[in-house]
Scaffold this motif. Sequence first.
Motif, short mmCIF file in Angstrom:
data_model
loop_
_atom_site.label_atom_id
_atom_site.label_comp_id
_atom_site.label_asym_id
_atom_site.label_seq_id
_atom_site.Cartn_x
_atom_site.Cartn_y
_atom_site.Cartn_z
N ARG A 1 0.84 -1.19 0.00
CA ARG A 1 0.00 0.00 0.00
C ARG A 1 0.88 1.25 0.00
NH1 ARG A 1 -5.32 -1.37 1.51
NH2 ARG A 1 -5.69 -3.41 0.59
N ALA A 2 0.26 2.40 -0.14
CA ALA A 2 1.01 3.66 -0.15
C ALA A 2 1.83 3.78 1.14
CB ALA A 2 0.06 4.84 -0.27
N PRO A 3 3.10 4.15 1.03
CA PRO A 3 3.94 4.25 2.23
C PRO A 3 3.53 5.43 3.12
CG PRO A 3 5.11 5.11 0.34
CD PRO A 3 3.82 4.52 -0.19
N LEU A 4 3.93 5.34 4.38
CA LEU A 4 3.76 6.48 5.28
C LEU A 4 4.43 7.72 4.69
CD1 LEU A 4 4.57 4.91 8.78
CD2 LEU A 4 2.40 5.95 8.11
N PRO A 5 3.94 8.90 5.02
CA PRO A 5 4.62 10.12 4.55
C PRO A 5 6.07 10.23 5.02
CG PRO A 5 2.39 10.63 5.27
CD PRO A 5 2.65 9.21 5.66
N ALA A 6 6.40 9.59 6.14
CA ALA A 6 7.78 9.59 6.65
C ALA A 6 8.02 8.30 7.39
CB ALA A 6 8.00 10.78 7.58
N PRO A 7 9.25 7.78 7.35
CA PRO A 7 9.56 6.55 8.10
C PRO A 7 9.28 6.73 9.59
CG PRO A 7 11.34 7.10 6.60
CD PRO A 7 10.42 8.28 6.63
N SER A 8 8.79 5.69 10.23
CA SER A 8 8.43 5.77 11.65
C SER A 8 8.46 4.39 12.27
CB SER A 8 7.03 6.38 11.79
OG SER A 8 6.62 6.43 13.12
N HIS A 9 8.78 4.34 13.56
CA HIS A 9 8.70 3.09 14.30
C HIS A 9 8.14 3.36 15.70
CE1 HIS A 9 12.48 3.98 16.59
NE2 HIS A 9 12.82 4.59 15.47
N HIS A 10 7.65 2.33 16.36
CA HIS A 10 7.03 2.45 17.68
C HIS A 10 5.81 3.38 17.66
CE1 HIS A 10 10.89 0.74 19.04
NE2 HIS A 10 10.24 0.37 20.14
N ALA A 11 5.13 3.47 16.52
CA ALA A 11 3.87 4.22 16.45
C ALA A 11 2.72 3.30 16.89
CB ALA A 11 3.64 4.73 15.04
N ALA A 12 1.53 3.86 17.00
CA ALA A 12 0.33 3.08 17.32
C ALA A 12 -0.71 3.33 16.24
CB ALA A 12 -0.20 3.48 18.69
N ALA A 13 -1.56 2.34 16.02
CA ALA A 13 -2.56 2.44 14.95
C ALA A 13 -3.95 2.11 15.47
CB ALA A 13 -2.19 1.52 13.79
N ALA A 14 -4.95 2.80 14.93
CA ALA A 14 -6.34 2.54 15.28
C ALA A 14 -7.20 2.80 14.06
CB ALA A 14 -6.78 3.45 16.43
N VAL A 15 -8.37 2.13 14.01
CA VAL A 15 -9.31 2.31 12.91
C VAL A 15 -10.61 2.87 13.45
CG1 VAL A 15 -10.68 1.12 11.15
CG2 VAL A 15 -8.28 0.47 11.52
N VAL A 16 -11.08 3.95 12.82
CA VAL A 16 -12.35 4.56 13.15
C VAL A 16 -13.10 4.83 11.85
CG1 VAL A 16 -13.51 6.53 14.23
CG2 VAL A 16 -11.39 5.67 15.22
N ALA A 17 -14.33 4.32 11.76
CA ALA A 17 -15.20 4.58 10.60
C ALA A 17 -14.50 4.29 9.28
CB ALA A 17 -15.70 6.02 10.64
N GLY A 18 -13.80 3.17 9.20
CA GLY A 18 -13.17 2.75 7.96
C GLY A 18 -11.93 3.51 7.57
N ARG A 19 -11.39 4.32 8.49
CA ARG A 19 -10.14 5.05 8.24
C ARG A 19 -9.11 4.60 9.27
NH1 ARG A 19 -10.91 9.74 4.99
NH2 ARG A 19 -12.64 9.24 3.60
N LEU A 20 -7.87 4.53 8.81
CA LEU A 20 -6.76 4.09 9.65
C LEU A 20 -5.98 5.31 10.13
CD1 LEU A 20 -4.73 1.93 10.71
CD2 LEU A 20 -3.70 1.97 8.44
N PHE A 21 -5.73 5.38 11.44
CA PHE A 21 -4.98 6.48 12.02
C PHE A 21 -3.70 5.94 12.65
CE2 PHE A 21 -9.32 7.83 11.78
CZ PHE A 21 -9.23 9.16 11.37
N VAL A 22 -2.57 6.56 12.33
CA VAL A 22 -1.28 6.19 12.89
C VAL A 22 -0.82 7.36 13.76
CG1 VAL A 22 1.11 5.57 12.38
CG2 VAL A 22 -0.74 4.69 10.95
N VAL A 23 -0.54 7.06 15.01
CA VAL A 23 -0.32 8.09 16.03
C VAL A 23 1.09 7.98 16.61
CG1 VAL A 23 -1.15 9.03 18.22
CG2 VAL A 23 -2.78 8.02 16.60
N GLY A 24 1.81 9.12 16.66
CA GLY A 24 3.10 9.18 17.33
C GLY A 24 4.16 8.29 16.70
N GLY A 25 5.07 7.80 17.54
CA GLY A 25 6.18 6.98 17.09
C GLY A 25 7.50 7.73 17.19
N TYR A 26 8.53 7.13 16.63
CA TYR A 26 9.86 7.74 16.61
C TYR A 26 10.39 7.75 15.18
CZ TYR A 26 9.95 6.39 21.60
OH TYR A 26 9.67 6.21 22.92
N THR A 27 11.26 8.72 14.92
CA THR A 27 12.13 8.65 13.76
C THR A 27 13.54 8.42 14.28
OG1 THR A 27 12.49 11.04 13.75
CG2 THR A 27 10.66 10.20 12.40
N GLY A 28 14.45 8.11 13.39
CA GLY A 28 15.83 7.90 13.81
C GLY A 28 16.13 6.44 14.13
#
Length: 196
Positions: free
Chosen positions: A55-82
């Motif tokens: 699928r389409a990649p994240l706008p920026a590389p990230s790790h240790h983020a969290a994900a949730a789905v609401v009303a058929g949309r996926l939300f990726v919250v926080g995380g780290y870069t580096g």
Amino acid sequence: PGRWTTLASLPTARQEGAVAALGGRVVVIGGLGATGEPVSTVEAYDPGANRWETRAPLPAPSHHAAAAVVAGRLFVVGGYTGTAVSWIPQSTVYEYDPDRNSWATRAPLPTPRGALAVAVIGGRVHALGGSGRHVTNAHEVYDVGADRWSGASPLPSARDHHAAIGFRGRVWVLGGRESGCPAAGSSRRSRWRRRT
């Protein structure tokens, strides 16, 4: 008792990615790749076909983020870069539209952090704990319709690398670490729940 079955392997080897169920598929987002570098790769597993799709990649590389789905949309919250020697906590919130296979940036998380957990109750995303400069007990709630964050009752104790789920109208938080250092982290067996 059930049994385990080995299925098609995840195409991109990684750890510390986020995962969510969306549109009948299991979506794996970002993480640390085989060389320890953060990745922006997003792959979705189709259980009917036992096949992975890119699928389409994240706008920026990230790790240790969290994900949730609401009303058929996926939300990726926080995380780290580096990399492991210089993790930078993020306040980014990305929304994935599966129909357009595209990402959009939403209102930032008030407390930048990674290794957090999220849970969904009543169409709102609860972001719980995690680590920024220090391990935190922050609890902030995202209103998807208003694209707005608000503060909520903090966790009784600061923790990261824990799990959370919305279940029967309550947020459940389990386990985790009280220290941001893996070597010094202590496991938690306590359970916390918040009435909503």
